[in-house]
Design a protein around this motif. Structure first.
Motif, short mmCIF file in Angstrom:
data_model
loop_
_atom_site.label_atom_id
_atom_site.label_comp_id
_atom_site.label_asym_id
_atom_site.label_seq_id
_atom_site.Cartn_x
_atom_site.Cartn_y
_atom_site.Cartn_z
N ASN A 294 23.92 -5.09 18.66
CA ASN A 294 24.36 -3.68 18.57
C ASN A 294 23.49 -2.97 17.33
OD1 ASN A 294 26.24 -3.65 20.59
ND2 ASN A 294 27.69 -4.47 19.24
N LYS A 295 22.68 -3.76 16.55
CA LYS A 295 22.07 -3.15 15.39
C LYS A 295 20.77 -2.56 15.83
CE LYS A 295 24.00 -5.78 11.62
NZ LYS A 295 23.26 -6.93 10.55
N LEU A 296 20.32 -3.21 17.14
CA LEU A 296 18.96 -2.75 17.63
C LEU A 296 18.96 -1.24 18.01
CD1 LEU A 296 18.73 -5.72 20.21
CD2 LEU A 296 17.60 -5.45 18.02
N THR A 297 17.81 -0.42 17.68
CA THR A 297 17.77 0.89 17.82
C THR A 297 16.95 1.09 19.21
OG1 THR A 297 15.59 0.77 16.52
CG2 THR A 297 17.93 1.20 15.42
N PHE A 298 16.74 0.06 19.90
CA PHE A 298 15.94 0.26 21.14
C PHE A 298 16.77 -0.40 22.20
CE2 PHE A 298 11.77 -1.09 23.52
CZ PHE A 298 11.80 0.24 24.09
N PRO A 299 17.62 0.46 22.74
CA PRO A 299 18.76 -0.16 23.69
C PRO A 299 18.70 -0.79 24.75
CG PRO A 299 18.57 2.48 23.70
CD PRO A 299 17.67 1.84 22.60
N VAL A 300 17.30 -0.50 25.40
CA VAL A 300 16.87 -1.19 26.55
C VAL A 300 16.84 -2.87 26.37
CG1 VAL A 300 15.85 0.63 27.83
CG2 VAL A 300 14.58 -0.88 26.07
N LEU A 301 16.72 -3.06 24.83
CA LEU A 301 16.41 -4.49 24.70
C LEU A 301 17.61 -5.41 24.66
CD1 LEU A 301 14.08 -4.62 21.53
CD2 LEU A 301 13.64 -5.25 23.97
N ILE A 302 18.81 -4.57 24.67
CA ILE A 302 20.08 -5.55 24.67
C ILE A 302 20.43 -6.25 25.65
CG2 ILE A 302 22.62 -5.16 24.27
CD1 ILE A 302 22.00 -2.55 22.40
N PRO A 303 20.23 -5.81 26.92
CA PRO A 303 20.39 -6.67 28.20
C PRO A 303 19.63 -7.93 28.15
CG PRO A 303 20.67 -4.30 28.79
CD PRO A 303 19.94 -4.32 27.19
N LEU A 304 18.23 -7.47 27.80
CA LEU A 304 17.29 -8.60 28.01
C LEU A 304 17.46 -9.57 26.93
CD1 LEU A 304 14.00 -6.36 28.35
CD2 LEU A 304 15.07 -7.77 30.05
N LEU A 305 17.98 -9.47 25.52
CA LEU A 305 18.07 -10.34 24.62
C LEU A 305 19.46 -10.99 24.85
CD1 LEU A 305 16.65 -8.58 21.52
CD2 LEU A 305 15.35 -10.11 23.38
N ASP A 306 20.36 -10.23 25.39
CA ASP A 306 21.75 -11.00 25.88
C ASP A 306 21.64 -12.13 26.97
OD1 ASP A 306 24.35 -10.78 25.12
OD2 ASP A 306 25.11 -9.72 26.90
N LYS A 307 20.62 -11.81 28.00
CA LYS A 307 20.31 -12.70 29.04
C LYS A 307 19.51 -14.01 28.34
CE LYS A 307 18.29 -13.16 33.74
NZ LYS A 307 19.73 -13.51 34.31
N ILE A 308 18.75 -13.64 27.41
CA ILE A 308 18.10 -14.84 26.64
C ILE A 308 19.10 -15.55 26.03
CG2 ILE A 308 16.57 -15.13 24.81
CD1 ILE A 308 14.85 -13.16 25.38
N ARG A 309 20.13 -15.07 25.46
CA ARG A 309 20.96 -15.98 24.72
C ARG A 309 21.95 -16.78 25.71
NH1 ARG A 309 23.58 -12.71 19.76
NH2 ARG A 309 24.77 -11.33 21.19
N ASP A 310 22.13 -16.20 26.82
CA ASP A 310 22.98 -16.96 28.09
C ASP A 310 22.08 -17.94 28.42
OD1 ASP A 310 25.02 -14.90 28.08
OD2 ASP A 310 24.35 -13.91 29.76
N SER A 311 20.86 -17.83 28.31
CA SER A 311 19.96 -19.01 28.79
C SER A 311 19.88 -20.47 27.77
CB SER A 311 18.24 -18.72 29.06
OG SER A 311 18.05 -18.53 27.75
#
Length: 487
Positions: A294-311
């Motif tokens: 949630n600290k990210l200022t580029f919101p479109v990154l959040i779903p992508l990085l969240d999916k990376i963490r899931d992997s």
């Protein structure tokens, strides 16, 4: 290598307006002129200007009307091919002398702004079929030089042109190492005299982030994400904007995580002589999972990085064996066969350590000299019997005689003192299936680590296939013995 401005011009009779970008404005009928003048005002040096145009667009907007319609008198269009819309437009303007001064083409305007730049008009077809589309693609690609910094304008031309830029850019990034600095669009359709010029580079960045995320999830490669983060940080820093630092931190953690897997740093949070934690798979995993997206200022990154963490969720289980098993599965899924063999052998050894009460043991005198040595000792006895009596008889012999294995220790280099008793305990009780699998894995690991310098070296496909089977075999053994302690 240099700064290149690339644009497309259409056949439109563009009206003069004020284009604005980065708090700067310029009045022109051509958005390309306005953008270049603003870039020059900002101190940007342009070495090359490429204008893509069909023959019709070139006739309408590239050369100055003074040259195109040379010999015209009294607004009569004699011996000159002029589109009807051009005739109508010219006839609607006051005196012809005034039109000559105000209708300079792009070529002249470009020379005026950057007189030292190389300026080209590259002829392209209409793009009415696949062959012509590929011709446009080739023309765009060939106009780019190695390591060019590209400023692209997509305002005019056919509506398909922005779509064509996408594959050309990716193609040139791979083959010519170009760097796209900006993608401009002049919003001519906005009501009013003032028209904003947008930089659409953010859309390319989103594509790069998605591409890099896919590569990480599928292949375990973080390099694309690192490169994308580096470029975005550079662009932000030039504007004195440091809001992207949090995303860069996440990507750095991801880089450290993949480095740990690639270099086999599987120990459960090791410490150095001063007690400081050393980099390892487990530590980097925890840092990644504890990172606040949630600290990210580029919101479109959040779903992508969240999916990376899931992997990487399999790395959640603690302990050397659990971390090792997650790493083995990761290497299997991402074709990292050499790292996978190393991780598999050491994970089997960690598992046996757990079974005999040496959980998360890393001391060489226990892990290698006792556990590893005892397993090799048992395998040598079994292999000798199988060679002389057949595998079926050897299995029966192993089960009937294992309790007396230690009596044959004279032919084996075993530890002394307290560790001798541990060696005896393991040698006389370790299950044969664990002994066999680690011996088979060690053989293939040696095949890889010796660079194939063996007369019996396996093919790459065979190594991969055998590795996958051995992973499946160990998965079964892991479930079979999990939670058990061998006395």
């Amino acid at each position: 290598m240099g700064n290149t401005f690339m644009t497309v011009v259409g056949t439109g009779l563009y009206q003069e307006c004020i284009y604005g970008m980065n708090d700067l404005e310029f009045k022109s009928k051509f958005v390309q002129e306005a953008v270049l003048r603003i870039l020059k005002e900002q101190g940007e040096k342009i070495d090359k200007i490429i204008c893509l145009a069909t023959k019709e667009a070139e006739d309408c907007n590239w050369e100055s009307f003074q040259r195109v319609f040379k010999g015209m008198k009294n607004r009569e269009f004699k011996n000159v091919e002029v589109p009807d819309e051009v005739k109508e437009f010219l006839n609607s303007q006051g005196k012809w002398e005034d039109r000559i001064l105000s209708d300079r083409g792009l070529k002249e305007r470009f020379h005026e702004i950057y007189p030292q730049a190389e300026i080209q008009c590259v002829r392209i077809p209409l793009g009415s079929n696949e062959e012509e589309l590929l011709e446009i693609f080739t023309a765009m690609y060939q106009a780019m030089e190695k390591k060019d910094n590209l400023y692209i304008d997509v305002t005019h031309g056919f509506r398909s042109m922005p779509m064509l830029y996408i594959p050309v850019i990716k193609y040139a990034e791979a083959l010519k190492d170009i760097n796209v600095k900006a993608i401009y669009y002049g919003a001519y359709e906005v009501p009013g005299e003032k028209k904003p010029v947008f930089d659409l580079i953010v859309y390319k960045e989103i594509q790069d982030w998605a591409f890099g995320s896919k590569n990480f999830i599928k292949y375990g490669i973080s390099a694309d994400l690192q490169e994308t983060a580096r470029k975005r940080k550079g662009m932000k820093a030039r504007k004195r904007d440091f809001s992207f630092n949090e995303a860069e931190k996440f990507v750095k953690l991801l880089e450290d995580f993949t480095k740990c897997i690639q270099t086999g740093r599987g120990n459960e949070i090791p410490t150095d002589k001063s007690g400081q934690e050393k980099i390892c798979i487990r530590r980097e995993y925890e840092y990644l999972m504890n990172f606040d997206l949630n600290k990210l200022t580029f919101p479109v990154l959040i779903p992508l990085l969240d999916k990376i963490r899931d992997s990487i969720s399999e790395f959640a289980a603690k302990g050397n064996t659990a971390t090792g098993l997650a790493t083995v599965h990761w290497c299997r899924d991402k074709y990292m066969i050499q790292q996978g063999y190393t991780a598999l052998e050491e994970t089997i050894k960690s598992f046996v350590c757990d079974l005999y009460g040496f959980r998360d043991e890393v001391r060489k005198e226990i892990r290698d000299d006792v556990v590893g040595n005892a397993m090799s000792f048992c395998n040598s006895l079994f292999t000798e019997c199988a060679r002389n009596n057949g595998k079926t008889n050897a299995i029966q012999w192993y089960e009937e005689n294992q309790s007396r294995f230690f009596d044959r220790k004279s032919s084996w280099n075993i530890p002394s003192g307290e560790n001798e008793a541990e060696f005896k305990r393991i040698a006389e009780s370790i299950p044969l299936d664990l002994v066999q699998i680690i011996a088979d894995v060690k053989d293939k690991r040696n095949d890889i680590n010796h660079f194939g310098m063996r007369t019996s070296a396996s093919t790459p496909d065979k190594l991969k296939t055998i590795f996958e089977k051995q992973v499946d075999q160990f998965d079964v053994l892991y479930k079979k013995y999990l939670g058990k302690t061998i006395a």
